[in-house]
Design a protein around this motif. Structure first.
Motif, PDB file in Angstrom:
ATOM      1  N   GLY A  87      -6.123 -20.018 -32.666  1.00  0.00           N
ATOM      2  CA  GLY A  87      -5.413 -20.987 -33.489  1.00  0.00           C
ATOM      3  C   GLY A  87      -3.903 -20.885 -33.348  1.00  0.00           C
ATOM      4  O   GLY A  87      -3.334 -19.791 -33.366  1.00  0.00           O
ATOM      5  N   GLN A  88      -3.261 -22.036 -33.206  1.00  0.00           N
ATOM      6  CA  GLN A  88      -1.807 -22.139 -33.104  1.00  0.00           C
ATOM      7  C   GLN A  88      -1.326 -23.195 -34.084  1.00  0.00           C
ATOM      8  O   GLN A  88      -1.811 -24.332 -34.072  1.00  0.00           O
ATOM      9  CB  GLN A  88      -1.408 -22.547 -31.691  1.00  0.00           C
ATOM     10  N   ASP A  89      -0.374 -22.842 -34.951  1.00  0.00           N
ATOM     11  CA  ASP A  89       0.237 -23.842 -35.813  1.00  0.00           C
ATOM     12  C   ASP A  89       1.274 -24.625 -35.019  1.00  0.00           C
ATOM     13  O   ASP A  89       2.104 -24.045 -34.307  1.00  0.00           O
ATOM     14  CB  ASP A  89       0.915 -23.192 -37.019  1.00  0.00           C
ATOM     15  N   VAL A  90       1.231 -25.931 -35.134  1.00  0.00           N
ATOM     16  CA  VAL A  90       2.198 -26.815 -34.486  1.00  0.00           C
ATOM     17  C   VAL A  90       2.987 -27.533 -35.569  1.00  0.00           C
ATOM     18  O   VAL A  90       2.414 -28.054 -36.523  1.00  0.00           O
ATOM     19  CB  VAL A  90       1.494 -27.820 -33.554  1.00  0.00           C
ATOM     20  N   ARG A  91       4.303 -27.534 -35.409  1.00  0.00           N
ATOM     21  CA  ARG A  91       5.197 -28.192 -36.367  1.00  0.00           C
ATOM     22  C   ARG A  91       5.549 -29.585 -35.844  1.00  0.00           C
ATOM     23  O   ARG A  91       6.093 -29.718 -34.740  1.00  0.00           O
ATOM     24  CB  ARG A  91       6.471 -27.358 -36.568  1.00  0.00           C
ATOM     25  N   TYR A  92       5.213 -30.596 -36.613  1.00  0.00           N
ATOM     26  CA  TYR A  92       5.565 -31.982 -36.274  1.00  0.00           C
ATOM     27  C   TYR A  92       6.740 -32.380 -37.155  1.00  0.00           C
ATOM     28  O   TYR A  92       6.638 -32.374 -38.379  1.00  0.00           O
ATOM     29  CB  TYR A  92       4.382 -32.910 -36.538  1.00  0.00           C
TER      30      TYR A  92
ATOM     31  N   TRP B 153      -4.438 -14.257 -30.923  1.00  0.00           N
ATOM     32  CA  TRP B 153      -3.559 -14.895 -29.939  1.00  0.00           C
ATOM     33  C   TRP B 153      -2.225 -14.147 -29.850  1.00  0.00           C
ATOM     34  O   TRP B 153      -1.700 -13.888 -28.778  1.00  0.00           O
ATOM     35  CB  TRP B 153      -3.326 -16.356 -30.307  1.00  0.00           C
ATOM     36  N   SER B 154      -1.703 -13.767 -30.995  1.00  0.00           N
ATOM     37  CA  SER B 154      -0.440 -13.038 -31.020  1.00  0.00           C
ATOM     38  C   SER B 154      -0.566 -11.694 -30.300  1.00  0.00           C
ATOM     39  O   SER B 154       0.295 -11.313 -29.498  1.00  0.00           O
ATOM     40  CB  SER B 154       0.003 -12.825 -32.467  1.00  0.00           C
ATOM     41  N   GLU B 155      -1.651 -10.982 -30.547  1.00  0.00           N
ATOM     42  CA  GLU B 155      -1.840  -9.680 -29.913  1.00  0.00           C
ATOM     43  C   GLU B 155      -2.028  -9.812 -28.403  1.00  0.00           C
ATOM     44  O   GLU B 155      -1.535  -8.981 -27.625  1.00  0.00           O
ATOM     45  CB  GLU B 155      -3.034  -8.971 -30.540  1.00  0.00           C
ATOM     46  N   VAL B 156      -2.724 -10.847 -27.981  1.00  0.00           N
ATOM     47  CA  VAL B 156      -2.901 -11.070 -26.541  1.00  0.00           C
ATOM     48  C   VAL B 156      -1.556 -11.346 -25.872  1.00  0.00           C
ATOM     49  O   VAL B 156      -1.221 -10.758 -24.836  1.00  0.00           O
ATOM     50  CB  VAL B 156      -3.894 -12.221 -26.294  1.00  0.00           C
ATOM     51  N   ASP B 157      -0.769 -12.234 -26.462  1.00  0.00           N
ATOM     52  CA  ASP B 157       0.534 -12.536 -25.870  1.00  0.00           C
ATOM     53  C   ASP B 157       1.468 -11.330 -25.902  1.00  0.00           C
ATOM     54  O   ASP B 157       2.319 -11.170 -25.008  1.00  0.00           O
ATOM     55  CB  ASP B 157       1.183 -13.717 -26.591  1.00  0.00           C
ATOM     56  N   ASP B 158       1.297 -10.476 -26.906  1.00  0.00           N
ATOM     57  CA  ASP B 158       2.138  -9.279 -26.978  1.00  0.00           C
ATOM     58  C   ASP B 158       1.897  -8.324 -25.807  1.00  0.00           C
ATOM     59  O   ASP B 158       2.760  -7.485 -25.502  1.00  0.00           O
ATOM     60  CB  ASP B 158       1.890  -8.536 -28.300  1.00  0.00           C
ATOM     61  N   LEU B 159       0.762  -8.443 -25.141  1.00  0.00           N
ATOM     62  CA  LEU B 159       0.504  -7.606 -23.971  1.00  0.00           C
ATOM     63  C   LEU B 159       1.521  -7.859 -22.858  1.00  0.00           C
ATOM     64  O   LEU B 159       1.814  -6.974 -22.056  1.00  0.00           O
ATOM     65  CB  LEU B 159      -0.909  -7.866 -23.438  1.00  0.00           C
ATOM     66  N   PHE B 160       2.067  -9.079 -22.819  1.00  0.00           N
ATOM     67  CA  PHE B 160       3.034  -9.431 -21.778  1.00  0.00           C
ATOM     68  C   PHE B 160       4.457  -8.951 -22.093  1.00  0.00           C
ATOM     69  O   PHE B 160       5.268  -8.787 -21.181  1.00  0.00           O
ATOM     70  CB  PHE B 160       3.082 -10.952 -21.594  1.00  0.00           C
ATOM     71  N   THR B 161       4.740  -8.763 -23.371  1.00  0.00           N
ATOM     72  CA  THR B 161       6.117  -8.576 -23.818  1.00  0.00           C
ATOM     73  C   THR B 161       6.869  -7.460 -23.089  1.00  0.00           C
ATOM     74  O   THR B 161       8.036  -7.650 -22.711  1.00  0.00           O
ATOM     75  CB  THR B 161       6.164  -8.350 -25.335  1.00  0.00           C
ATOM     76  N   PRO B 162       6.270  -6.279 -22.863  1.00  0.00           N
ATOM     77  CA  PRO B 162       7.036  -5.221 -22.180  1.00  0.00           C
ATOM     78  C   PRO B 162       7.498  -5.594 -20.782  1.00  0.00           C
ATOM     79  O   PRO B 162       8.432  -4.970 -20.253  1.00  0.00           O
ATOM     80  CB  PRO B 162       6.029  -4.055 -22.128  1.00  0.00           C
TER      81      PRO B 162
END
Length: 276
Positions: free
Chosen positions: A266-271, A159-168
């Motif tokens: 998977g995404q960790d969510v902080r409650y 998930w992190s690598e996929v979202d990193d595609l948008f960063t530039p």
């Protein structure tokens, strides 16, 4: 209008555009988060609750069920379209003890010490001044009242690598609100809890839990991202480069396909639950 006003106006426009499809596509993500937050807060009949950033009502409608009979819920959202659709959905479901307002989370315009509960699920990191916004929310609690927040923790590698595609392609205002940098209070549980205490809470506790986004294929991932706030990230990518980004994302997403044939991210969510 200053930079903060421009940013908030942009958020309102984005979620007005998303309102019809937001959290309506059958992909469980926001609703499980909402359900868990409400369960941890344990609302009681007759309590009065405020849901800030109510959206399409994932938290709001659960609060209405929990505080009945005799309770009251107020929902506030910056998006007029979200509020109108939630009002329609509440009416269809026979919900009566609900007041809905269009307003800025940073200044909801309600009286201090009015609520037993305040909730804000995946909202606080949109504020230009999280400390001022959170201080206001805590002030709305009656003595001993509880506030419940959700924020993002870490993600799995794919998930992190996929979202990193948008960063530039992203301007600073669209950089990922899951952390917004290592110095952000959202970057760690300790940082967020310290912020909550500084903003007037007497006690605070947090827990991280993994939420899984389950999808049949990359096309479903793309459709889901276009139905949530990530649509703004797609808009920042030049049209001529969107298909190549999607192709790169498809390759990465295949690494997350399990033995059942589904892509699982998977995404960790902080409650975080605090009291005044």
């Amino acid at each position: 209008m200053g930079d903060d006003g421009d940013r908030q106006a942009g958020v309102a426009r984005l979620f007005d555009q998303l309102a019809e499809v937001y959290d309506q596509g059958g992909v469980p993500f926001f609703r499980p988060i909402a359900g868990r937050l409400v369960a941890l807060l344990a609302p009681q009949p007759d309590e009065e609750a405020l849901d800030v950033g109510c959206g399409r009502g994932a938290v709001t409608l659960r609060l209405c069920d929990a505080v009945a009979p005799g309770g009251r819920v107020v929902g506030v959202d910056l998006s007029a379209a979200m509020v109108e659709l939630l009002r329609r959905d509440a009416s269809r479901n026979g919900v009566t003890d609900l007041d809905l307002l269009v307003g800025d989370a940073a200044d909801v315009g309600l009286a201090p010490s009015s609520f037993d509960l305040v909730t804000a699920s995946l909202v606080l990191f949109f504020s230009p001044d999280p400390a001022a916004t959170l201080t206001q929310w805590v002030s709305l609690l009656k003595p001993g009242g509880r506030i419940g927040l959700t924020t993002f923790g870490g993600r799995d590698a794919v998930w992190s690598e996929v979202d990193d595609l948008f960063t530039p392609h992203l301007p600073p205002a669209l950089l990922d609100p899951r952390t917004t940098g290592v110095d952000s209070p959202f970057a760690s549980t300790a940082g967020l809890e310290a912020l909550v205490v500084r903003c007037g809470a007497a006690t605070v506790r947090s827990r991280l839990e993994r939420v899984e986004l389950t999808l049949p294929d990359a096309a479903a991932w793309r459709a889901w991202t276009m139905s949530v706030g990530q649509r703004a990230m797609w808009a920042a990518v030049p049209e001529t480069e969107r298909e190549s980004l999607f192709a790169a994302a498809t390759t990465l997403l295949e690494r997350a396909r399990g033995g059942d044939g589904l892509i699982r991210l998977g995404q960790d969510v902080r409650y975080t639950v605090a009291s005044r």
